[in-house]
Design a protein around this motif. Structure first.
Motif, short mmCIF file in Angstrom:
data_model
loop_
_atom_site.label_atom_id
_atom_site.label_comp_id
_atom_site.label_asym_id
_atom_site.label_seq_id
_atom_site.Cartn_x
_atom_site.Cartn_y
_atom_site.Cartn_z
N GLY A 129 28.66 -85.72 40.31
CA GLY A 129 28.78 -87.16 40.41
C GLY A 129 27.51 -87.97 40.36
N GLU A 130 26.36 -87.31 40.35
CA GLU A 130 25.11 -88.07 40.35
C GLU A 130 25.00 -88.98 39.12
N GLU A 131 25.43 -88.48 37.95
CA GLU A 131 25.32 -89.29 36.74
C GLU A 131 26.21 -90.53 36.78
N PRO A 132 27.53 -90.39 37.01
CA PRO A 132 28.34 -91.61 37.00
C PRO A 132 27.94 -92.62 38.06
N TYR A 133 27.50 -92.16 39.23
CA TYR A 133 27.09 -93.12 40.25
C TYR A 133 25.74 -93.76 39.91
N THR A 134 24.88 -93.03 39.21
CA THR A 134 23.66 -93.65 38.69
C THR A 134 24.01 -94.75 37.71
N ILE A 135 24.96 -94.46 36.81
CA ILE A 135 25.41 -95.47 35.85
C ILE A 135 25.99 -96.67 36.58
N ALA A 136 26.80 -96.41 37.61
CA ALA A 136 27.42 -97.50 38.36
C ALA A 136 26.37 -98.39 39.00
N MET A 137 25.36 -97.81 39.62
CA MET A 137 24.30 -98.61 40.24
C MET A 137 23.57 -99.45 39.20
N THR A 138 23.28 -98.85 38.06
CA THR A 138 22.55 -99.54 37.00
C THR A 138 23.35 -100.72 36.46
N LEU A 139 24.62 -100.50 36.18
CA LEU A 139 25.45 -101.55 35.60
C LEU A 139 25.74 -102.66 36.61
N LEU A 140 26.06 -102.28 37.83
CA LEU A 140 26.41 -103.29 38.83
C LEU A 140 25.24 -104.20 39.14
N SER A 141 24.03 -103.65 39.10
CA SER A 141 22.85 -104.47 39.35
C SER A 141 22.58 -105.46 38.22
N ALA A 142 22.93 -105.07 36.99
CA ALA A 142 22.59 -105.89 35.83
C ALA A 142 23.72 -106.80 35.37
N LEU A 143 24.96 -106.46 35.71
CA LEU A 143 26.11 -107.17 35.14
C LEU A 143 27.05 -107.64 36.25
N GLN A 144 26.54 -108.47 37.11
CA GLN A 144 27.36 -109.00 38.20
C GLN A 144 28.53 -109.80 37.64
#
Length: 290
Positions: A129-144
């Motif tokens: 799960g490290e990859e999808p949660y990394t993606i989630a953190m990246t996207l949520l920070s940039a695309l509110q």
């Protein structure tokens, strides 16, 4: 101890014969697209010996017969064989590319009304799960405020269960940049001391499912971003070509495919063009009608 046997617990487990190893080779290749070279015989023994002991079996031939007859045991065997090494923010240049080039451009397009505020991402072979949660953190920070959906898949039910639980040793926090760590991870206390858990904001973005990359999966739909990193290296050339085609079939015309640092599409397809090492987009002639 006689030659050709291994002492396991209180019983004696016969060493895997060349015939039985060849049978496991074919089965694992057919089921998962992974080819175990002859030098991997010790790996097979190391990954399966404990299970044979649990079942009270004394031969790999007997275990092979059980695996063929029992789908649940076959899945468990594949779980044991698969390698599942992963990290948060692994290969950071991919996330720099997203943050510096891709996401700002998509934000501008959305603000100009040229694209919806929606993003679908596929994390293939997501491991724990490290990859999808990394993606989630990246996207949520940039695309509110965007509709963000991440599908995380793996062949192994064991690692999918761990990924869905979203709990890791606290030492893994060193892999996460501090702003993301403070915003999206929870530190365990009391009975959870020494652990961390993904916060609800990012857990809510990710859906997990078991999926075999070597099989057709017609219900997946298409994605803006596809991550399939450090997986192709385990396939033979023919299987690799088929998997690459399936990945590209799932990529939207404007989307991006991310591979692992030791992987390349060179020699496998003319449907994609490299933008950076291990980052690909569909070649213009290959773009399907939307």
């Amino acid at each position: 101890m006689e030659r050709g046997t291994l002492q396991v617990g209180s019983g004696v487990l016969s060493a895997v014969s060349d015939r039985d190893f060849a049978r496991f080779q074919r089965l694992i290749n057919d089921e998962a697209g992974i080819w175990l070279a002859p030098v991997k015989k010790a790996l097979l023994v190391g990954r399966l010996a404990r299970r044979l002991r649990e079942l009270g079996l004394d031969s790999y031939g007997g275990y092979f017969d059980l695996v063929v007859a029992n789908e649940a045991e076959r899945i468990r065997m594949l779980d044991a064989i698969c390698t599942n090494e992963t990290h948060f923010f692994r290969e950071p240049r991919h996330f720099e590319f997203l943050c510096d080039r891709v996401l700002p451009a998509w934000r501008e397009e959305a603000e100009a009304g040229r694209r919806p505020r929606r993003l679908r991402v596929w994390s293939a072979a997501c491991s724990t799960g490290e990859e999808p949660y990394t993606i989630a953190m990246t996207l949520l920070s940039a695309l509110q405020g965007w509709d963000l959906q991440i599908l995380a898949t793996d062949l192994s039910t064991k690692v999918l269960a761990r990924a869905e639980a979203a709990v890791w040793p606290l030492e893994k926090s060193r892999e996460i940049p501090d702003p993301y760590l403070k915003a999206y991870m929870l530190k365990g206390y009391g009975g959870q001391e020494g652990l961390m858990k993904a916060g609800p904001e990012i857990r809510g973005l990710v859906r997990f499912s078991r999926l075999n990359l070597t099989h057709d999966n017609p219900g997946l739909g298409q994605f803006d971003l596809v991550f399939c990193r450090n997986v192709l290296i385990y396939f033979d050339k023919e299987t690799k070509g088929k998997v690459v085609d399936r990945l590209l079939d799932r990529l939207l015309p404007h989307g991006y495919l991310f591979l692992g640092h030791a992987e390349s599409l060179g020699g496998f397809t003319n449907r994609a063009k490299a933008l950076l090492p291990t980052v690909y987009a569909l070649a213009p002639a290959a773009k399907p009608d939307r």
